[in-house]
Design an enzyme around this catalytic site. Structure first.
Site, PDB file in Angstrom:
ATOM      1  N   HIS A  18     -19.842 -13.305  52.244  1.00  0.00           N
ATOM      2  CA  HIS A  18     -20.364 -11.936  52.363  1.00  0.00           C
ATOM      3  C   HIS A  18     -21.046 -11.744  53.726  1.00  0.00           C
ATOM      4  O   HIS A  18     -20.850 -10.733  54.396  1.00  0.00           O
ATOM      5  CB  HIS A  18     -21.420 -11.647  51.284  1.00  0.00           C
ATOM      6  N   LYS A  42     -22.553  -5.342  33.433  1.00  0.00           N
ATOM      7  CA  LYS A  42     -22.520  -6.752  33.839  1.00  0.00           C
ATOM      8  C   LYS A  42     -23.878  -7.390  33.605  1.00  0.00           C
ATOM      9  O   LYS A  42     -24.910  -6.743  33.774  1.00  0.00           O
ATOM     10  CB  LYS A  42     -22.160  -6.864  35.321  1.00  0.00           C
ATOM     11  N   ARG A  91      -9.902 -11.526  50.079  1.00  0.00           N
ATOM     12  CA  ARG A  91      -9.609 -12.959  50.179  1.00  0.00           C
ATOM     13  C   ARG A  91      -8.146 -13.185  49.834  1.00  0.00           C
ATOM     14  O   ARG A  91      -7.273 -12.839  50.595  1.00  0.00           O
ATOM     15  CB  ARG A  91     -10.525 -13.750  49.230  1.00  0.00           C
ATOM     16  N   SER A 129     -19.047 -15.676  44.597  1.00  0.00           N
ATOM     17  CA  SER A 129     -20.331 -15.858  43.920  1.00  0.00           C
ATOM     18  C   SER A 129     -20.131 -16.668  42.632  1.00  0.00           C
ATOM     19  O   SER A 129     -20.945 -17.533  42.308  1.00  0.00           O
ATOM     20  CB  SER A 129     -20.952 -14.509  43.576  1.00  0.00           C
TER      21      SER A 129
HETATM   22  P1  ADP Z   1     -17.887  -7.204  43.340  1.00  0.00           P
HETATM   23  O1  ADP Z   1     -18.491  -6.138  44.194  1.00  0.00           O
HETATM   24  O2  ADP Z   1     -16.420  -6.965  43.081  1.00  0.00           O
HETATM   25  O3  ADP Z   1     -18.679  -7.529  42.116  1.00  0.00           O
HETATM   26  P2  ADP Z   1     -18.878  -9.223  45.202  1.00  0.00           P
HETATM   27  O4  ADP Z   1     -20.238  -8.645  45.138  1.00  0.00           O
HETATM   28  O5  ADP Z   1     -18.795 -10.710  45.019  1.00  0.00           O
HETATM   29  O6  ADP Z   1     -17.869  -8.560  44.195  1.00  0.00           O
HETATM   30  O7  ADP Z   1     -18.210  -8.926  46.612  1.00  0.00           O
HETATM   31  C1  ADP Z   1     -18.321  -7.723  47.303  1.00  0.00           C
HETATM   32  C2  ADP Z   1     -17.149  -7.602  48.263  1.00  0.00           C
HETATM   33  O8  ADP Z   1     -17.097  -8.728  49.145  1.00  0.00           O
HETATM   34  C3  ADP Z   1     -15.771  -7.561  47.594  1.00  0.00           C
HETATM   35  O9  ADP Z   1     -14.949  -6.672  48.327  1.00  0.00           O
HETATM   36  C4  ADP Z   1     -15.252  -8.971  47.721  1.00  0.00           C
HETATM   37  O10 ADP Z   1     -13.841  -9.012  47.748  1.00  0.00           O
HETATM   38  C5  ADP Z   1     -15.833  -9.359  49.076  1.00  0.00           C
HETATM   39  N1  ADP Z   1     -15.995 -10.809  49.189  1.00  0.00           N
HETATM   40  C6  ADP Z   1     -16.600 -11.661  48.341  1.00  0.00           C
HETATM   41  N2  ADP Z   1     -16.542 -12.937  48.775  1.00  0.00           N
HETATM   42  C7  ADP Z   1     -15.864 -12.908  49.953  1.00  0.00           C
HETATM   43  C8  ADP Z   1     -15.427 -13.893  50.898  1.00  0.00           C
HETATM   44  N3  ADP Z   1     -15.664 -15.207  50.704  1.00  0.00           N
HETATM   45  N4  ADP Z   1     -14.724 -13.476  51.982  1.00  0.00           N
HETATM   46  C9  ADP Z   1     -14.456 -12.165  52.153  1.00  0.00           C
HETATM   47  N5  ADP Z   1     -14.825 -11.182  51.305  1.00  0.00           N
HETATM   48  C10 ADP Z   1     -15.517 -11.533  50.219  1.00  0.00           C
END
Ligand code: ADP
Length: 163
Positions: A18, A42, A91, A129
């Site tokens: 992130h 969630k 990803r 995460s």
């Molecule tokens: P969500 O919002 O779907 O619950 P997250 O909070 O984990 O998921 O991630 C927020 C955004 O960051 C999403 O678009 C996710 O695809 C992206 N993301 C998460 N981990 C990575 C990573 N390792 N590399 C690139 N983008 C990521």
């Protein structure tokens, strides 16, 4: 004109993947608002306050970044902030379908709000995460995957003895 974008997500907790997206977005846009989404459906591991604090620490020193939280429709939040677009990360191919669906829906209900995707850096391609939480739970080393404050919080949460 100031270019302001919103990077929404659960960030439960923020990982180095992130932070990489945040850093890269901040190089292109004037202001990046990282917004933690409060999803009543969630059950997150960390509270909203903890997730916001982790993000504040993890992004310290990156210019143009601020941290916020919101509930309700992402597009309404984006409009209320006068932002020009939503930032998301991609990803594996498995991310594509859900992200495509959400981006198309957001564009339709919000009169053209665009979602801009950043391709993951290959070194974070398998980082999420949920993986971090799973590995930490069983005592695996996640030191390279998250910032120091998140690392400590995960060890505490799962009662992992570092000695
Ligand atoms: P969500 O919002 O779907 O619950 P997250 O909070 O984990 O998921 O991630 C927020 C955004 O960051 C999403 O678009 C996710 O695809 C992206 N993301 C998460 N981990 C990575 C990573 N390792 N590399 C690139 N983008 C990521």
């Amino acid at each position: 004109m100031v270019t302001r974008v919103v990077y929404p997500g659960s960030f439960d907790p923020v990982t180095n993947g992130h932070v990489d997206i945040i850093r890269r977005a901040a190089q292109i846009f004037d202001e990046v608002i990282v917004a933690v989404f409060r999803n009543p459906q969630k059950k997150p591991l960390f509270t909203m306050e903890e997730r916001v604090n982790f993000l504040i620490k993890a992004t310290e020193g990156i210019k143009g970044v601020s941290i916020d939280s919101f509930t309700g429709l992402t597009v309404d939040y984006v409009k209320s902030k006068n932002a020009i677009a939503i930032i998301r990360g991609l990803r594996a191919i498995s991310d594509f379908e859900g992200e495509f669906q959400m981006a198309s829906m957001n564009k339709q209900i919000a009169g053209g709000i665009e979602t801009i995707f950043f391709m993951t850096d290959t070194k974070y391609a398998f980082l999420s995460s949920s993986v971090v939480k799973e590995v930490a739970q069983f005592g695996g080393d996640i030191g390279d995957m998250v910032s120091e404050c998140v690392h400590r919080a995960l060890l505490e949460k799962f009662n992992v003895d570092k000695s």
